[in-house]
Design a protein around this motif. Structure first.
Motif, PDB file in Angstrom:
ATOM      1  N   ILE A  49     -36.750 130.078   9.856  1.00  8.06           N
ATOM      2  CA  ILE A  49     -35.976 128.759  10.431  1.00  8.06           C
ATOM      3  C   ILE A  49     -36.898 127.648   9.927  1.00  8.06           C
ATOM      4  N   PRO A  50     -38.258 127.550   9.857  1.00  5.82           N
ATOM      5  CA  PRO A  50     -38.876 126.512   9.447  1.00  5.82           C
ATOM      6  C   PRO A  50     -38.726 126.262   7.704  1.00  5.82           C
ATOM      7  N   ALA A  51     -38.482 127.294   6.984  1.00  6.98           N
ATOM      8  CA  ALA A  51     -38.136 127.422   5.597  1.00  6.98           C
ATOM      9  C   ALA A  51     -37.180 126.873   5.454  1.00  6.98           C
ATOM     10  N   LEU A  52     -35.835 127.131   6.241  1.00  8.89           N
ATOM     11  CA  LEU A  52     -34.542 126.833   5.942  1.00  8.89           C
ATOM     12  C   LEU A  52     -34.481 125.312   6.219  1.00  8.89           C
ATOM     13  N   ASN A  53     -35.238 124.625   7.367  1.00  7.23           N
ATOM     14  CA  ASN A  53     -35.329 123.461   7.741  1.00  7.23           C
ATOM     15  C   ASN A  53     -35.800 122.569   6.656  1.00  7.23           C
ATOM     16  N   LEU A  93     -36.354 130.531  -1.090  1.00  7.23           N
ATOM     17  CA  LEU A  93     -37.634 131.556  -0.404  1.00  7.23           C
ATOM     18  C   LEU A  93     -38.311 132.309  -1.083  1.00  7.23           C
ATOM     19  N   LYS A  94     -37.961 132.562  -2.198  1.00  6.51           N
ATOM     20  CA  LYS A  94     -38.772 133.251  -3.244  1.00  6.51           C
ATOM     21  C   LYS A  94     -40.033 132.762  -3.756  1.00  6.51           C
ATOM     22  N   GLU A  95     -40.027 131.259  -3.644  1.00  2.45           N
ATOM     23  CA  GLU A  95     -41.138 130.461  -4.174  1.00  2.45           C
ATOM     24  C   GLU A  95     -41.850 129.813  -3.147  1.00  2.45           C
ATOM     25  N   LYS A 101     -46.563 132.961   3.325  1.00  2.00           N
ATOM     26  CA  LYS A 101     -47.608 133.348   4.338  1.00  2.00           C
ATOM     27  C   LYS A 101     -47.404 133.786   5.420  1.00  2.00           C
ATOM     28  N   VAL A 102     -46.419 132.997   6.360  1.00  7.33           N
ATOM     29  CA  VAL A 102     -46.194 133.084   7.909  1.00  7.33           C
ATOM     30  C   VAL A 102     -45.148 134.352   7.864  1.00  7.33           C
ATOM     31  N   SER A 103     -44.758 134.778   6.694  1.00 13.19           N
ATOM     32  CA  SER A 103     -43.740 135.990   6.747  1.00 13.19           C
ATOM     33  C   SER A 103     -44.365 137.361   6.423  1.00 13.19           C
TER      34      SER A 103
END
Length: 247
Positions: A49-53, A93-95, A101-103
């Protein structure tokens, strides 16, 4: 050269035509029996969710079924402003180093401890009559997810027209609170449409659906020949939001 120009114009027309409609992704995770789902929950809440945000993708819904359904499933709803936003988020997401780090613990978990085997995903394009999703009111506890199958593409198109021309107004009148309506463009059960409604509780849901059938506009359109045989099957699921859901 002429062919390249034609392709470029066609792509531009496609983008313009659909720029006013949102695109939706709906994922269904079937959880492994006897395995903790906390790893998946943490991944979605703290990494995905933070990455998509960061890509300006908001109002992401995370739900589980109401009751003790088996196998247990998790539903993830992601709205995109355009199909290009979907592509950019998928590739981004790949970059994304923060996301990686979080995942990391999620990605490195062994197969024996992983909470699910696979997830199923579907893509939708919003209806003309509801081109953008509506975020439900605070305090919403019941979400109704409905899928209508059509026996062919014409049947589905006629049902979508029925919504666009009449049913949206009926829904508004009787208190069936729309979240999104989408025509499936990729995924199982095609051709079909899926929509989500939101309610304060099951009592409100039941009371407002009872108003639908007697509504004068529904009585007018129900028997019209152009809407005959539009729906061949209906699937209905009741969902509740997870604590970290943004809907």
């Amino acid at each position: 050269m002429a062919k390249k120009i034609f392709i470029g114009i066609a792509l531009l027309f496609f983008t313009f035509s659909y720029s006013q409609k949102e695109f939706y992704e709906l994922r269904t995770y079937e959880l492994n029996f006897g395995k903790s789902a906390n790893l998946l929950y943490d991944y979605i809440e703290k990494a995905l969710i933070p990455a998509l945000n960061k890509n300006e993708i908001y109002n992401i819904g995370v739900f589980e079924e109401i009751g003790d359904a088996m196998p247990k499933k998790l539903y993830l709803f992601i709205p995109y402003k355009s199909i290009n936003d979907y592509y950019e988020a998928f590739e981004g997401l790949k970059e994304d180093q923060d996301y990686k780090k979080v995942s990391n613990s999620y990605m490195k978990t062994s197969p024996n401890d992983f909470p699910y085997l696979r997830y199923e995903t579907s893509l939708f394009i919003a209806f003309e009559g509801l081109p953008k999703m509506i975020k439900p009111d605070e305090g919403t506890s019941v979400f109704e997810l409905r899928t209508y199958e059509g026996y062919n593409e014409d049947a589905l198109n006629r049902k979508i027209r029925m919504f666009n021309e009449s049913e949206f107004k009926i829904f508004e009148d009787v208190g069936l609170h729309s979240v999104f309506f989408g025509e499936k463009i990729a995924g199982p059960q095609m051709p079909c449409l899926t929509y989500m409604l939101a309610f304060k509780d099951m009592e409100e849901r039941n009371a407002n659906w009872e108003k639908f059938g007697p509504h004068p506009e529904w009585q007018r359109i129900f028997g019209l020949p152009e809407y005959e045989n539009t729906v061949s099957n209906i699937y209905r699921i009741f969902l509740k939001p997870m604590s970290f859901s943004k809907l």
